[in-house]
Design a protein around this motif. Structure first.
Motif, PDB file in Angstrom:
ATOM      1  N   LEU A   1       1.201  -1.698   0.276  1.00  0.00           N
ATOM      2  CA  LEU A   1      -0.047   0.417  -0.026  1.00  0.00           C
ATOM      3  C   LEU A   1       0.781   1.478  -0.161  1.00  0.00           C
ATOM      4  O   LEU A   1       0.207   2.675  -0.077  1.00  0.00           O
ATOM      5  N   THR A   2       2.209   0.570  -0.055  1.00  0.00           N
ATOM      6  CA  THR A   2       2.922   2.539  -0.283  1.00  0.00           C
ATOM      7  C   THR A   2       2.587   3.278  -1.295  1.00  0.00           C
ATOM      8  O   THR A   2       2.991   2.261  -1.956  1.00  0.00           O
ATOM      9  N   PRO A   3       2.977   4.871  -0.930  1.00  0.00           N
ATOM     10  CA  PRO A   3       3.142   5.280  -2.576  1.00  0.00           C
ATOM     11  C   PRO A   3       4.640   4.588  -2.933  1.00  0.00           C
ATOM     12  O   PRO A   3       3.836   4.833  -4.514  1.00  0.00           O
ATOM     13  N   HIS A   4       5.539   4.397  -2.602  1.00  0.00           N
ATOM     14  CA  HIS A   4       6.339   3.529  -3.973  1.00  0.00           C
ATOM     15  C   HIS A   4       6.349   2.415  -4.148  1.00  0.00           C
ATOM     16  O   HIS A   4       6.698   2.682  -5.703  1.00  0.00           O
ATOM     17  N   PHE A   5       5.602   1.313  -4.380  1.00  0.00           N
ATOM     18  CA  PHE A   5       5.169   0.223  -4.325  1.00  0.00           C
ATOM     19  C   PHE A   5       3.819   0.729  -5.543  1.00  0.00           C
ATOM     20  O   PHE A   5       4.037   0.586  -6.561  1.00  0.00           O
ATOM     21  N   LEU A   6       3.509   1.292  -5.305  1.00  0.00           N
ATOM     22  CA  LEU A   6       1.977   1.419  -5.930  1.00  0.00           C
ATOM     23  C   LEU A   6       2.448   2.381  -7.312  1.00  0.00           C
ATOM     24  O   LEU A   6       2.082   1.730  -8.019  1.00  0.00           O
ATOM     25  N   THR A   7       3.307   3.547  -7.083  1.00  0.00           N
ATOM     26  CA  THR A   7       4.045   4.232  -8.265  1.00  0.00           C
ATOM     27  C   THR A   7       4.637   3.287  -9.177  1.00  0.00           C
ATOM     28  O   THR A   7       4.923   3.090 -10.599  1.00  0.00           O
ATOM     29  N   TYR A   8       5.601   2.476  -8.617  1.00  0.00           N
ATOM     30  CA  TYR A   8       6.073   1.456  -9.786  1.00  0.00           C
ATOM     31  C   TYR A   8       5.019   0.659 -10.388  1.00  0.00           C
ATOM     32  O   TYR A   8       5.802   0.265 -11.119  1.00  0.00           O
ATOM     33  N   LYS A   9       4.165   0.181  -9.524  1.00  0.00           N
ATOM     34  CA  LYS A   9       3.675  -1.038 -10.381  1.00  0.00           C
ATOM     35  C   LYS A   9       2.677  -0.590 -11.398  1.00  0.00           C
ATOM     36  O   LYS A   9       2.466  -1.703 -12.360  1.00  0.00           O
ATOM     37  N   THR A  10       1.989   0.859 -11.484  1.00  0.00           N
ATOM     38  CA  THR A  10       1.676   1.523 -12.427  1.00  0.00           C
ATOM     39  C   THR A  10       2.533   1.967 -13.297  1.00  0.00           C
ATOM     40  O   THR A  10       1.909   1.819 -14.623  1.00  0.00           O
ATOM     41  N   GLN A  11       4.000   2.292 -13.168  1.00  0.00           N
ATOM     42  CA  GLN A  11       4.620   2.481 -14.052  1.00  0.00           C
ATOM     43  C   GLN A  11       5.040   1.404 -14.757  1.00  0.00           C
ATOM     44  O   GLN A  11       5.902   1.936 -15.829  1.00  0.00           O
ATOM     45  N   THR A  12       5.612   0.353 -13.909  1.00  0.00           N
ATOM     46  CA  THR A  12       6.029  -0.862 -14.957  1.00  0.00           C
ATOM     47  C   THR A  12       4.677  -2.014 -15.714  1.00  0.00           C
ATOM     48  O   THR A  12       4.667  -3.189 -15.578  1.00  0.00           O
ATOM     49  N   ALA A  13       3.276  -1.477 -15.050  1.00  0.00           N
ATOM     50  CA  ALA A  13       2.393  -2.713 -15.817  1.00  0.00           C
ATOM     51  C   ALA A  13       2.740  -2.483 -17.448  1.00  0.00           C
ATOM     52  O   ALA A  13       2.231  -3.963 -17.565  1.00  0.00           O
ATOM     53  N   ASP A  14       2.950  -2.260 -18.246  1.00  0.00           N
ATOM     54  CA  ASP A  14       3.141  -2.372 -19.294  1.00  0.00           C
ATOM     55  C   ASP A  14       4.252  -3.299 -20.029  1.00  0.00           C
ATOM     56  O   ASP A  14       4.312  -3.271 -20.803  1.00  0.00           O
ATOM     57  N   MET A  15       5.043  -2.875 -19.032  1.00  0.00           N
ATOM     58  CA  MET A  15       6.598  -3.772 -19.337  1.00  0.00           C
ATOM     59  C   MET A  15       6.840  -4.905 -18.320  1.00  0.00           C
ATOM     60  O   MET A  15       7.228  -5.277 -19.521  1.00  0.00           O
ATOM     61  N   VAL A  16       5.491  -6.037 -17.948  1.00  0.00           N
ATOM     62  CA  VAL A  16       6.145  -7.045 -17.511  1.00  0.00           C
ATOM     63  C   VAL A  16       4.756  -8.218 -18.227  1.00  0.00           C
ATOM     64  O   VAL A  16       3.383  -7.784 -18.620  1.00  0.00           O
ATOM     65  N   LEU A  17       5.400  -8.660 -18.706  1.00  0.00           N
ATOM     66  CA  LEU A  17       4.733 -10.039 -19.491  1.00  0.00           C
ATOM     67  C   LEU A  17       4.055 -11.218 -18.460  1.00  0.00           C
ATOM     68  O   LEU A  17       3.361 -11.681 -19.185  1.00  0.00           O
TER      69      LEU A  17
END
Length: 107
Positions: free
Chosen positions: A70-86
């Motif tokens: 639930l941390t802001p840094h983890f949520l930012t990471y998940k959002t920014q990498t969503a289209d990169m992860v196959l």
């Protein structure tokens, strides 16, 4: 207190491997620095396959793991990498012994 250790197996779109690695590094740095319940995060790629990433994650307990999500840094990471992860596979483990030379990860 039951430690939580997971192994994340990720396959990254090779076109985005460098960007993904930079975002992952930022997320790991923030998590270890800011979250007392994050005991360790070790990221590596499979030799010869830089787009195949493995992350070994260690948390003080289940509550620390859930707080991390639930941390802001983890949520930012998940959002920014969503289209990169196959693909992403999380492997649950039962820790037998957690030990490091400096003793910080004993559990």
């Amino acid at each position: 207190m039951a430690r939580v250790v997971r192994i994340a197996e990720l396959e990254i779109d090779p076109r985005h491997a460098d960007s993904y690695r930079a975002l992952l590094s930022e997320e790991i740095e923030a998590s270890v620095r800011l979250e007392p319940g994050v005991l360790f995060l070790f990221a590596m790629s499979v030799k010869g396959s830089p787009h195949c990433i493995r992350v070994v994650e260690g948390y003080a307990d289940q509550a620390a793991y859930e707080a991390h999500l639930l941390t802001p840094h983890f949520l930012t990471y998940k959002t920014q990498t969503a289209d990169m992860v196959l693909s992403l596979r999380l492997i649950e483990t039962d820790p037998i012994l957690l030990k490091a030379k400096d003793g910080r990860y004993s559990g």
